[in-house]
Design a protein around this motif. Structure first.
Motif, PDB file in Angstrom:
ATOM      1  N   LEU A   1     -31.259   4.123   5.621  1.00  0.00           N
ATOM      2  CA  LEU A   1     -30.778   2.759   5.786  1.00  0.00           C
ATOM      3  C   LEU A   1     -29.321   2.750   6.259  1.00  0.00           C
ATOM      4  N   LEU A   2     -28.500   3.620   5.694  1.00  0.00           N
ATOM      5  CA  LEU A   2     -27.110   3.718   6.114  1.00  0.00           C
ATOM      6  C   LEU A   2     -27.028   4.105   7.589  1.00  0.00           C
ATOM      7  N   ALA A   3     -27.857   5.048   7.999  1.00  0.00           N
ATOM      8  CA  ALA A   3     -27.881   5.456   9.406  1.00  0.00           C
ATOM      9  C   ALA A   3     -28.274   4.279  10.297  1.00  0.00           C
ATOM     10  N   ASP A   4     -29.291   3.537   9.892  1.00  0.00           N
ATOM     11  CA  ASP A   4     -29.714   2.365  10.663  1.00  0.00           C
ATOM     12  C   ASP A   4     -28.583   1.333  10.753  1.00  0.00           C
ATOM     13  N   GLU A   5     -27.931   1.076   9.633  1.00  0.00           N
ATOM     14  CA  GLU A   5     -26.838   0.102   9.617  1.00  0.00           C
ATOM     15  C   GLU A   5     -25.728   0.544  10.573  1.00  0.00           C
ATOM     16  N   PHE A   6     -25.414   1.831  10.563  1.00  0.00           N
ATOM     17  CA  PHE A   6     -24.326   2.321  11.398  1.00  0.00           C
ATOM     18  C   PHE A   6     -24.686   2.260  12.881  1.00  0.00           C
ATOM     19  N   VAL A   7     -25.899   2.644  13.213  1.00  0.00           N
ATOM     20  CA  VAL A   7     -26.330   2.582  14.614  1.00  0.00           C
ATOM     21  C   VAL A   7     -26.353   1.131  15.086  1.00  0.00           C
ATOM     22  N   LEU A   8     -26.842   0.223  14.247  1.00  0.00           N
ATOM     23  CA  LEU A   8     -26.848  -1.189  14.615  1.00  0.00           C
ATOM     24  C   LEU A   8     -25.426  -1.710  14.780  1.00  0.00           C
ATOM     25  N   TYR A   9     -24.516  -1.264  13.935  1.00  0.00           N
ATOM     26  CA  TYR A   9     -23.108  -1.639  14.051  1.00  0.00           C
ATOM     27  C   TYR A   9     -22.548  -1.201  15.409  1.00  0.00           C
ATOM     28  N   ILE A  10     -22.796   0.038  15.785  1.00  0.00           N
ATOM     29  CA  ILE A  10     -22.298   0.561  17.068  1.00  0.00           C
ATOM     30  C   ILE A  10     -22.897  -0.228  18.232  1.00  0.00           C
ATOM     31  N   LYS A  11     -24.187  -0.526  18.139  1.00  0.00           N
ATOM     32  CA  LYS A  11     -24.833  -1.290  19.212  1.00  0.00           C
ATOM     33  C   LYS A  11     -24.267  -2.706  19.301  1.00  0.00           C
ATOM     34  N   THR A  12     -23.948  -3.291  18.170  1.00  0.00           N
ATOM     35  CA  THR A  12     -23.379  -4.638  18.170  1.00  0.00           C
ATOM     36  C   THR A  12     -21.946  -4.606  18.692  1.00  0.00           C
ATOM     37  N   ARG A  13     -21.198  -3.579  18.356  1.00  0.00           N
ATOM     38  CA  ARG A  13     -19.845  -3.389  18.925  1.00  0.00           C
ATOM     39  C   ARG A  13     -19.946  -3.246  20.440  1.00  0.00           C
ATOM     40  N   ASN A  14     -20.905  -2.469  20.905  1.00  0.00           N
ATOM     41  CA  ASN A  14     -21.115  -2.284  22.336  1.00  0.00           C
ATOM     42  C   ASN A  14     -21.366  -3.639  23.003  1.00  0.00           C
ATOM     43  N   ALA A  15     -22.220  -4.456  22.383  1.00  0.00           N
ATOM     44  CA  ALA A  15     -22.501  -5.779  22.933  1.00  0.00           C
ATOM     45  C   ALA A  15     -21.218  -6.609  22.989  1.00  0.00           C
ATOM     46  N   HIS A  16     -20.437  -6.554  21.941  1.00  0.00           N
ATOM     47  CA  HIS A  16     -19.169  -7.294  21.883  1.00  0.00           C
ATOM     48  C   HIS A  16     -18.224  -6.852  23.007  1.00  0.00           C
ATOM     49  N   TRP A  17     -18.104  -5.554  23.181  1.00  0.00           N
ATOM     50  CA  TRP A  17     -17.169  -5.023  24.176  1.00  0.00           C
ATOM     51  C   TRP A  17     -17.645  -5.246  25.608  1.00  0.00           C
ATOM     52  N   ASN A  18     -18.950  -5.164  25.830  1.00  0.00           N
ATOM     53  CA  ASN A  18     -19.457  -5.059  27.195  1.00  0.00           C
ATOM     54  C   ASN A  18     -20.276  -6.237  27.690  1.00  0.00           C
ATOM     55  N   VAL A  19     -20.418  -7.274  26.895  1.00  0.00           N
ATOM     56  CA  VAL A  19     -21.202  -8.424  27.339  1.00  0.00           C
ATOM     57  C   VAL A  19     -20.534  -9.080  28.548  1.00  0.00           C
ATOM     58  N   THR A  20     -21.345  -9.552  29.467  1.00  0.00           N
ATOM     59  CA  THR A  20     -20.870 -10.279  30.644  1.00  0.00           C
ATOM     60  C   THR A  20     -21.745 -11.506  30.829  1.00  0.00           C
TER      61      THR A  20
ATOM     62  N   PHE B   1     -20.014 -15.629  28.263  1.00  0.00           N
ATOM     63  CA  PHE B   1     -19.252 -14.476  27.788  1.00  0.00           C
ATOM     64  C   PHE B   1     -18.489 -14.781  26.505  1.00  0.00           C
ATOM     65  N   HIS B   2     -17.682 -15.816  26.524  1.00  0.00           N
ATOM     66  CA  HIS B   2     -16.795 -16.062  25.381  1.00  0.00           C
ATOM     67  C   HIS B   2     -17.577 -16.320  24.099  1.00  0.00           C
ATOM     68  N   ALA B   3     -18.579 -17.180  24.166  1.00  0.00           N
ATOM     69  CA  ALA B   3     -19.387 -17.481  22.977  1.00  0.00           C
ATOM     70  C   ALA B   3     -20.107 -16.220  22.488  1.00  0.00           C
ATOM     71  N   ASN B   4     -20.675 -15.443  23.403  1.00  0.00           N
ATOM     72  CA  ASN B   4     -21.373 -14.219  23.009  1.00  0.00           C
ATOM     73  C   ASN B   4     -20.410 -13.192  22.428  1.00  0.00           C
ATOM     74  N   HIS B   5     -19.244 -13.062  23.040  1.00  0.00           N
ATOM     75  CA  HIS B   5     -18.222 -12.124  22.573  1.00  0.00           C
ATOM     76  C   HIS B   5     -17.858 -12.432  21.117  1.00  0.00           C
ATOM     77  N   ILE B   6     -17.636 -13.678  20.816  1.00  0.00           N
ATOM     78  CA  ILE B   6     -17.293 -14.095  19.447  1.00  0.00           C
ATOM     79  C   ILE B   6     -18.484 -13.903  18.507  1.00  0.00           C
ATOM     80  N   PHE B   7     -19.674 -14.267  18.961  1.00  0.00           N
ATOM     81  CA  PHE B   7     -20.874 -14.113  18.135  1.00  0.00           C
ATOM     82  C   PHE B   7     -21.082 -12.645  17.740  1.00  0.00           C
ATOM     83  N   PHE B   8     -20.997 -11.745  18.718  1.00  0.00           N
ATOM     84  CA  PHE B   8     -21.190 -10.318  18.421  1.00  0.00           C
ATOM     85  C   PHE B   8     -20.104  -9.801  17.484  1.00  0.00           C
ATOM     86  N   GLU B   9     -18.893 -10.330  17.603  1.00  0.00           N
ATOM     87  CA  GLU B   9     -17.821  -9.921  16.696  1.00  0.00           C
ATOM     88  C   GLU B   9     -18.151 -10.326  15.264  1.00  0.00           C
ATOM     89  N   GLU B  10     -18.637 -11.546  15.077  1.00  0.00           N
ATOM     90  CA  GLU B  10     -19.027 -11.994  13.739  1.00  0.00           C
ATOM     91  C   GLU B  10     -20.113 -11.086  13.163  1.00  0.00           C
TER      92      GLU B  10
END
Length: 157
Positions: free
Chosen positions: A22-41, A45-54
């Motif tokens: 479960l910890l591994a899943d949480e961490f991988v999901l965290y990284i994927k969500t960070r990726n979405a936050h950093w790289n969304v276009t 953009f702005h609404a998605n960027h904030i949503f992924f940050e939350e």
């Protein structure tokens, strides 16, 4: 000092092994969500960027709580990408466009996979391993992932 929580060593080992996944899943999901936050276009953009940050901030807190639960039952929490990638049920992103809805579809699937994994452990934690605390703990995690999935699902019509 040895942990004495009333769990047998065998039961604590079994619970810690599932919590490590479960910890591994949480961490991988965290990284994927960070990726979405950093790289969304895209247009939103702005609404998605904030949503992924939350979302990644919520996941950061969940990661800490799972690791601490592992420690509370007397085990060490895994803490390397190599181990997380070996333990996770999730997959990393494939190459694709960085649009908000594409990220959301992938993240939604991950949350739903985690909900199923957690739901499948609630009863064994309490009945098979006699760890009612962890059963209660993961029930709360499942509810958090259900809410996060609902928030993502709400972007789709």
């Amino acid at each position: 000092m040895q942990t004495n929580t009333g769990l047998t060593a065998q039961n604590a080992d079994a619970v810690a092994a599932e919590l490590a996944k479960l910890l591994a899943d949480e961490f991988v999901l965290y990284i994927k969500t960070r990726n979405a936050h950093w790289n969304v276009t895209g247009d939103n953009f702005h609404a998605n960027h904030i949503f992924f940050e939350e979302q990644y901030k919520q996941l950061d807190a969940l990661i800490d709580s799972v690791a601490e639960r592992i420690r509370k039952i007397g085990h060490y929490a895994p803490a390397s990408m190599k181990i997380y990638l070996e333990l996770t049920h999730l997959t990393e992103y494939s190459e694709r466009a960085n649009d908000g809805l594409g990220f959301m579809k992938d993240l939604l699937q991950d949350h739903e996979n985690m909900i199923e994994f957690i739901r499948g452990n609630i009863t064994p934690f309490s009945e098979k391993f006699k760890d009612y605390g962890t059963s209660d703990f993961v029930t709360g995690l499942m509810e958090t992932h259900e809410e996060m999935a609902w928030m993502i699902r709400s972007y789709f019509r």
